[in-house]
Write a protein that holds these residues in place. Structure first.
Motif, mmCIF file in Angstrom:
data_model
loop_
_atom_site.group_PDB
_atom_site.id
_atom_site.type_symbol
_atom_site.label_atom_id
_atom_site.label_comp_id
_atom_site.label_asym_id
_atom_site.label_seq_id
_atom_site.Cartn_x
_atom_site.Cartn_y
_atom_site.Cartn_z
ATOM 1 N N TYR A 7 -34.651 4.692 13.627
ATOM 2 C CA TYR A 7 -34.820 4.206 13.061
ATOM 3 C C TYR A 7 -34.121 3.458 12.149
ATOM 4 O O TYR A 7 -32.728 4.718 11.234
ATOM 5 N N VAL A 8 -33.850 2.614 11.667
ATOM 6 C CA VAL A 8 -32.893 2.148 10.497
ATOM 7 C C VAL A 8 -33.138 0.924 10.028
ATOM 8 O O VAL A 8 -33.545 -0.017 9.837
ATOM 9 N N PRO A 9 -33.106 1.222 8.492
ATOM 10 C CA PRO A 9 -33.769 0.154 7.562
ATOM 11 C C PRO A 9 -33.559 -1.874 7.732
ATOM 12 O O PRO A 9 -32.314 -1.123 7.695
ATOM 13 N N GLY A 10 -34.686 -2.273 7.432
ATOM 14 C CA GLY A 10 -33.718 -3.546 7.745
ATOM 15 C C GLY A 10 -33.051 -4.401 6.742
ATOM 16 O O GLY A 10 -32.620 -5.191 6.885
ATOM 17 N N ASN A 11 -33.348 -3.730 5.674
ATOM 18 C CA ASN A 11 -32.412 -4.412 4.255
ATOM 19 C C ASN A 11 -31.155 -3.396 4.247
ATOM 20 O O ASN A 11 -31.098 -3.689 3.123
ATOM 21 N N ALA A 12 -30.600 -2.714 5.028
ATOM 22 C CA ALA A 12 -29.952 -1.648 4.233
ATOM 23 C C ALA A 12 -28.799 -1.811 5.849
ATOM 24 O O ALA A 12 -27.690 -1.382 6.689
ATOM 25 N N PRO A 13 -27.666 -3.120 5.567
ATOM 26 C CA PRO A 13 -26.360 -3.314 6.107
ATOM 27 C C PRO A 13 -25.093 -2.135 6.768
ATOM 28 O O PRO A 13 -24.888 -2.319 7.322
ATOM 29 N N ARG A 14 -25.429 -1.229 5.634
ATOM 30 C CA ARG A 14 -24.275 -0.196 5.694
ATOM 31 C C ARG A 14 -24.814 0.654 7.098
ATOM 32 O O ARG A 14 -23.795 1.139 7.676
ATOM 33 N N ASP A 33 -42.535 0.590 6.334
ATOM 34 C CA ASP A 33 -42.327 1.433 5.809
ATOM 35 C C ASP A 33 -40.868 1.210 4.918
ATOM 36 O O ASP A 33 -41.115 2.503 3.607
ATOM 37 N N ALA A 34 -40.029 1.538 5.698
ATOM 38 C CA ALA A 34 -38.930 1.341 4.537
ATOM 39 C C ALA A 34 -38.407 0.160 3.863
ATOM 40 O O ALA A 34 -37.269 0.760 3.357
ATOM 41 N N VAL A 35 -38.360 -0.957 3.688
ATOM 42 C CA VAL A 35 -38.366 -1.868 3.151
ATOM 43 C C VAL A 35 -39.128 -1.854 1.699
ATOM 44 O O VAL A 35 -40.612 -2.270 2.414
ATOM 45 N N PRO A 36 -39.375 -2.320 1.409
ATOM 46 C CA PRO A 36 -40.120 -2.710 -0.537
ATOM 47 C C PRO A 36 -40.094 -4.621 0.170
ATOM 48 O O PRO A 36 -40.008 -4.848 0.577
ATOM 49 N N GLU A 37 -41.777 -4.306 -0.276
ATOM 50 C CA GLU A 37 -41.972 -5.586 -0.214
ATOM 51 C C GLU A 37 -41.240 -6.747 -1.411
ATOM 52 O O GLU A 37 -41.345 -7.511 -0.174
ATOM 53 N N ASP A 38 -40.371 -7.187 -2.077
ATOM 54 C CA ASP A 38 -39.754 -7.413 -2.403
ATOM 55 C C ASP A 38 -38.758 -7.688 -1.465
ATOM 56 O O ASP A 38 -38.095 -8.692 -1.476
ATOM 57 N N ALA A 39 -38.235 -6.894 -0.700
ATOM 58 C CA ALA A 39 -36.878 -7.529 0.431
ATOM 59 C C ALA A 39 -36.890 -7.980 1.470
ATOM 60 O O ALA A 39 -36.174 -7.824 3.215
ATOM 61 N N LYS A 40 -38.602 -7.804 2.261
ATOM 62 C CA LYS A 40 -39.855 -7.581 3.990
ATOM 63 C C LYS A 40 -38.583 -9.032 4.267
ATOM 64 O O LYS A 40 -38.224 -9.105 5.489
ATOM 65 N N THR A 41 -38.419 -10.353 3.641
ATOM 66 C CA THR A 41 -38.948 -11.509 4.530
ATOM 67 C C THR A 41 -37.119 -11.408 4.415
ATOM 68 O O THR A 41 -36.999 -12.601 5.216
ATOM 69 N N GLU A 42 -36.284 -11.192 3.286
ATOM 70 C CA GLU A 42 -35.269 -10.795 3.535
ATOM 71 C C GLU A 42 -34.759 -10.427 4.948
ATOM 72 O O GLU A 42 -33.980 -10.391 5.899
ATOM 73 N N ASN A 66 -44.793 -5.394 10.722
ATOM 74 C CA ASN A 66 -45.443 -5.088 9.435
ATOM 75 C C ASN A 66 -47.098 -5.858 9.946
ATOM 76 O O ASN A 66 -47.106 -6.925 11.044
ATOM 77 N N ASN A 67 -47.271 -4.826 10.299
ATOM 78 C CA ASN A 67 -49.244 -4.713 10.539
ATOM 79 C C ASN A 67 -50.200 -5.904 8.986
ATOM 80 O O ASN A 67 -51.057 -4.830 8.759
ATOM 81 N N SER A 68 -49.903 -6.447 8.857
ATOM 82 C CA SER A 68 -50.344 -7.809 8.321
ATOM 83 C C SER A 68 -50.179 -9.337 7.969
ATOM 84 O O SER A 68 -50.469 -9.640 9.297
ATOM 85 N N GLU A 69 -49.965 -9.625 6.935
ATOM 86 C CA GLU A 69 -50.730 -10.989 7.156
ATOM 87 C C GLU A 69 -49.080 -11.345 7.214
ATOM 88 O O GLU A 69 -48.220 -12.642 7.611
ATOM 89 N N ARG A 70 -47.941 -10.879 7.540
ATOM 90 C CA ARG A 70 -46.162 -10.776 7.920
ATOM 91 C C ARG A 70 -46.145 -10.877 9.604
ATOM 92 O O ARG A 70 -45.329 -10.698 10.259
ATOM 93 N N LEU A 71 -47.043 -10.194 9.915
ATOM 94 C CA LEU A 71 -47.257 -9.883 11.434
ATOM 95 C C LEU A 71 -46.575 -10.806 12.596
ATOM 96 O O LEU A 71 -45.725 -10.761 13.326
#
Length: 282
Positions: A7-14, A33-42, A66-71
């Motif tokens: 697993y690698v967070p999708g908002n962690a380029p490094r 889970d690894a990405v806060p809500e305000d960073a999910k779209t990016e 995300n199994n939500s409206e973002r799915l």
């Protein structure tokens, strides 16, 4: 052969920049889970960069959506980026997979259909797991140990997780799909001996591989889930002896003081096939 999934967070380029070089069979880019809500779209928008880059290193790229409206938007972005499979959290009915597969078809005209890996993380999903395993595009089943324990109002101890994880595992094997996971929670990645013991135990039960959240665990998973050289030598010896005995009209025989019959020969053949497949893809 998929032994290790990192697993690698999708908002962690490094972390993403080096993810494909960690030796894992699969890198799971996590949008959940690894990405806060305000960073999910990016993070979703960045899949078009990271999925091809990770695949260029020679491993597969999965995306946990995300199994939500973002799915659906997450799934489309992963598909268009060329991901090999979707890790789909909190699946508790096969209808979710059927609907998603149908909706993705319009985005797959020039690419193979993307595979699904449902995560079973609540009680409804646990009791629907057999139907889910037979759902469309299912490559593998896995569980969310922490989520399962939370859904039960329990602690994620080995005793608590053992039975539900085995239910999920058995459903995968009955459906003929892969089974990822271990029978104990793996949050404490610093305890390497415990991880090694858990991985070996899982392999004894027939699990195909497991996920991890730290690259230091990848070599442990690769080693524990792959057949050892001693096991390969045993399998080769059993298969050779079986050929000789079959030519003499015997379906069961003794080898090195141990009784060998058809199920044991089949086990040896499966082990050798797994070894050869692992070599072919390494």
């Amino acid at each position: 052969m998929i032994a290790s999934l990192l697993y690698v967070p999708g908002n962690a380029p490094r972390f993403l920049e080096k993810a494909g070089q960690r030796g894992a069979d699969v890198v799971i880019i996590d949008l959940e889970d690894a990405v806060p809500e305000d960073a999910k779209t990016e993070a979703r928008e960045a899949l078009e960069r990271w999925v091809p880059e990770i695949k260029q290193s020679g491993c597969k790229a999965f995306v946990r959506v995300n199994n939500s409206e973002r799915l659906f938007e997450d799934a489309v972005a992963a598909t268009v980026a060329g991901a090999d499979a979707l890790y789909i959290p909190k699946v508790n009915t096969a209808d979710v997979l059927t609907d998603l597969a149908q909706r993705l078809q319009q985005h797959e005209a020039e690419r193979p259909p993307i595979d699904f890996v449902p995560l079973i993380e609540d009680m409804k999903g646990l009791f629907e797991v057999r139907a889910i395993a037979h759902g469309p595009r299912v490559l593998a089943l896995t569980s969310g140990g922490e989520d399962l324990a939370t859904a039960m109002g329990a602690q994620p101890t080995p005793d608590v997780l053992r039975y539900p994880k085995l239910m999920i595992h058995y459903a995968a094997k009955e459906a003929g799909v892969l089974s990822f996971g271990m029978l104990r929670t793996t949050v404490d990645f610093a305890d390497k001996e415990a991880l090694r013991s858990a991985a070996l135990e899982a392999r004894d039960f027939g699990f195909d591989g497991a996920t991890c959240i730290h690259p230091s665990v990848v070599p442990i998973l690769n080693q524990c889930f792959a057949p050892s050289l001693d096991e390969v030598a045993w399998a080769q010896k059993v298969i050779a002896a079986n050929a000789q005995e079959a030519a003499a009209g015997r379906g069961a025989f003794m080898l090195d003081g141990k009784f060998i019959d058809a199920p044991i020969v089949t086990r040896a053949q499966n082990l050798l096939a797994r070894f050869e497949k692992g070599r072919a893809t390494s």
